[in-house]
Design a protein around this motif. Sequence first.
Motif, PDB file in Angstrom:
ATOM      1  N   ARG A  11       7.057   2.771  -8.907  1.00  0.00           N
ATOM      2  CA  ARG A  11       6.707   2.203 -10.219  1.00  0.00           C
ATOM      3  C   ARG A  11       5.501   1.273 -10.145  1.00  0.00           C
ATOM      4  O   ARG A  11       4.942   0.903 -11.170  1.00  0.00           O
ATOM      5  CB  ARG A  11       7.898   1.428 -10.795  1.00  0.00           C
ATOM      6  N   HIS A  12       5.091   0.918  -8.933  1.00  0.00           N
ATOM      7  CA  HIS A  12       4.016  -0.062  -8.770  1.00  0.00           C
ATOM      8  C   HIS A  12       2.735   0.576  -8.256  1.00  0.00           C
ATOM      9  O   HIS A  12       2.757   1.586  -7.559  1.00  0.00           O
ATOM     10  CB  HIS A  12       4.459  -1.164  -7.801  1.00  0.00           C
ATOM     11  N   ASP A  13       1.629  -0.052  -8.571  1.00  0.00           N
ATOM     12  CA  ASP A  13       0.348   0.333  -7.985  1.00  0.00           C
ATOM     13  C   ASP A  13       0.401   0.047  -6.490  1.00  0.00           C
ATOM     14  O   ASP A  13       1.264  -0.711  -6.030  1.00  0.00           O
ATOM     15  CB  ASP A  13      -0.785  -0.485  -8.618  1.00  0.00           C
ATOM     16  N   PRO A  14      -0.527   0.618  -5.717  1.00  0.00           N
ATOM     17  CA  PRO A  14      -0.544   0.329  -4.283  1.00  0.00           C
ATOM     18  C   PRO A  14      -0.540  -1.182  -4.013  1.00  0.00           C
ATOM     19  O   PRO A  14      -1.355  -1.919  -4.567  1.00  0.00           O
ATOM     20  CB  PRO A  14      -1.846   0.978  -3.805  1.00  0.00           C
ATOM     21  N   GLN A  15       0.413  -1.597  -3.207  1.00  0.00           N
ATOM     22  CA  GLN A  15       0.576  -3.010  -2.889  1.00  0.00           C
ATOM     23  C   GLN A  15      -0.132  -3.335  -1.576  1.00  0.00           C
ATOM     24  O   GLN A  15       0.013  -2.604  -0.579  1.00  0.00           O
ATOM     25  CB  GLN A  15       2.066  -3.361  -2.774  1.00  0.00           C
ATOM     26  N   LYS A  16      -0.861  -4.413  -1.574  1.00  0.00           N
ATOM     27  CA  LYS A  16      -1.617  -4.826  -0.390  1.00  0.00           C
ATOM     28  C   LYS A  16      -0.703  -4.951   0.826  1.00  0.00           C
ATOM     29  O   LYS A  16      -1.040  -4.482   1.911  1.00  0.00           O
ATOM     30  CB  LYS A  16      -2.317  -6.160  -0.671  1.00  0.00           C
ATOM     31  N   ILE A  17       0.471  -5.538   0.651  1.00  0.00           N
ATOM     32  CA  ILE A  17       1.381  -5.752   1.790  1.00  0.00           C
ATOM     33  C   ILE A  17       1.863  -4.422   2.368  1.00  0.00           C
ATOM     34  O   ILE A  17       1.986  -4.273   3.579  1.00  0.00           O
ATOM     35  CB  ILE A  17       2.556  -6.681   1.406  1.00  0.00           C
ATOM     36  N   ASP A  18       2.105  -3.433   1.501  1.00  0.00           N
ATOM     37  CA  ASP A  18       2.522  -2.109   1.984  1.00  0.00           C
ATOM     38  C   ASP A  18       1.397  -1.443   2.763  1.00  0.00           C
ATOM     39  O   ASP A  18       1.607  -0.886   3.842  1.00  0.00           O
ATOM     40  CB  ASP A  18       2.917  -1.199   0.817  1.00  0.00           C
ATOM     41  N   GLU A  20      -1.165  -2.877   4.267  1.00  0.00           N
ATOM     42  CA  GLU A  20      -1.375  -3.597   5.527  1.00  0.00           C
ATOM     43  C   GLU A  20      -0.312  -3.227   6.549  1.00  0.00           C
ATOM     44  O   GLU A  20      -0.611  -3.034   7.732  1.00  0.00           O
ATOM     45  CB  GLU A  20      -1.366  -5.105   5.283  1.00  0.00           C
ATOM     46  N   PHE A  21       0.935  -3.109   6.099  1.00  0.00           N
ATOM     47  CA  PHE A  21       2.022  -2.758   7.005  1.00  0.00           C
ATOM     48  C   PHE A  21       1.812  -1.358   7.581  1.00  0.00           C
ATOM     49  O   PHE A  21       1.944  -1.150   8.791  1.00  0.00           O
ATOM     50  CB  PHE A  21       3.373  -2.848   6.279  1.00  0.00           C
ATOM     51  N   MET A  22       1.460  -0.403   6.726  1.00  0.00           N
ATOM     52  CA  MET A  22       1.264   0.964   7.218  1.00  0.00           C
ATOM     53  C   MET A  22       0.051   1.056   8.141  1.00  0.00           C
ATOM     54  O   MET A  22       0.075   1.795   9.129  1.00  0.00           O
ATOM     55  CB  MET A  22       1.163   1.932   6.042  1.00  0.00           C
ATOM     56  N   ASN A  23      -1.000   0.300   7.849  1.00  0.00           N
ATOM     57  CA  ASN A  23      -2.146   0.273   8.758  1.00  0.00           C
ATOM     58  C   ASN A  23      -1.758  -0.326  10.103  1.00  0.00           C
ATOM     59  O   ASN A  23      -2.200   0.140  11.159  1.00  0.00           O
ATOM     60  CB  ASN A  23      -3.317  -0.485   8.132  1.00  0.00           C
ATOM     61  N   TRP A  24      -0.927  -1.357  10.072  1.00  0.00           N
ATOM     62  CA  TRP A  24      -0.435  -1.969  11.309  1.00  0.00           C
ATOM     63  C   TRP A  24       0.389  -0.956  12.104  1.00  0.00           C
ATOM     64  O   TRP A  24       0.247  -0.857  13.322  1.00  0.00           O
ATOM     65  CB  TRP A  24       0.384  -3.217  10.988  1.00  0.00           C
ATOM     66  N   LEU A  25       1.253  -0.201  11.410  1.00  0.00           N
ATOM     67  CA  LEU A  25       2.036   0.835  12.093  1.00  0.00           C
ATOM     68  C   LEU A  25       1.106   1.811  12.799  1.00  0.00           C
ATOM     69  O   LEU A  25       1.339   2.185  13.953  1.00  0.00           O
ATOM     70  CB  LEU A  25       2.929   1.588  11.097  1.00  0.00           C
ATOM     71  N   GLY A  26       0.050   2.223  12.099  1.00  0.00           N
ATOM     72  CA  GLY A  26      -0.916   3.138  12.704  1.00  0.00           C
ATOM     73  C   GLY A  26      -1.611   2.537  13.913  1.00  0.00           C
ATOM     74  O   GLY A  26      -1.762   3.202  14.942  1.00  0.00           O
ATOM     75  N   GLU A  27      -2.009   1.277  13.810  1.00  0.00           N
ATOM     76  CA  GLU A  27      -2.661   0.599  14.933  1.00  0.00           C
ATOM     77  C   GLU A  27      -1.739   0.507  16.144  1.00  0.00           C
ATOM     78  O   GLU A  27      -2.187   0.579  17.288  1.00  0.00           O
ATOM     79  CB  GLU A  27      -3.105  -0.801  14.519  1.00  0.00           C
ATOM     80  N   ASN A  56      -4.512   8.251  -2.320  1.00  0.00           N
ATOM     81  CA  ASN A  56      -5.966   8.039  -2.294  1.00  0.00           C
ATOM     82  C   ASN A  56      -6.319   6.746  -1.571  1.00  0.00           C
ATOM     83  O   ASN A  56      -7.313   6.682  -0.837  1.00  0.00           O
ATOM     84  CB  ASN A  56      -6.534   8.041  -3.715  1.00  0.00           C
ATOM     85  N   LYS A  57      -5.529   5.718  -1.769  1.00  0.00           N
ATOM     86  CA  LYS A  57      -5.759   4.444  -1.084  1.00  0.00           C
ATOM     87  C   LYS A  57      -5.577   4.629   0.424  1.00  0.00           C
ATOM     88  O   LYS A  57      -6.354   4.097   1.223  1.00  0.00           O
ATOM     89  CB  LYS A  57      -4.789   3.390  -1.627  1.00  0.00           C
ATOM     90  N   MET A  58      -4.561   5.398   0.815  1.00  0.00           N
ATOM     91  CA  MET A  58      -4.332   5.648   2.245  1.00  0.00           C
ATOM     92  C   MET A  58      -5.526   6.378   2.861  1.00  0.00           C
ATOM     93  O   MET A  58      -5.908   6.094   3.994  1.00  0.00           O
ATOM     94  CB  MET A  58      -3.057   6.470   2.450  1.00  0.00           C
TER      95      MET A  58
END
Length: 96
Positions: A11-18, A20-27, A56-58
């Motif tokens: 229901r929400h637009d892309p959240q910065k915290i989400d 950042e968390f997924m980018n951290w998982l990738g790193e 698209n943000k991902m």
Amino acid sequence: MVNLFVLIDCRHDPQKIDLEFMNWLGECGIPFSMVFTKADKLGKQKLKDNVDAYMNKMLQFWAEAPVHFVSSAEETTGRDDILNYITAINEGLKES
């Protein structure tokens, strides 16, 4: 860890915290899949728009978007797809 499911309220637009968390998982090299929850709370077009916005943000950070699912606990939407994905992962582990 074989796969982490990141639950995202669709229901929400892309959240910065989400993001950042997924980018951290990738790193960290932690494999993950995205599960968009509460699909029953939105109309089909708004749901598609919100999921597309996240994907698209991902793609701004990733060469390929992670595997993702759309789910609703109330309507069991996505349940079989997620369970089949887990089964496939487990079968792959047995083979290796």
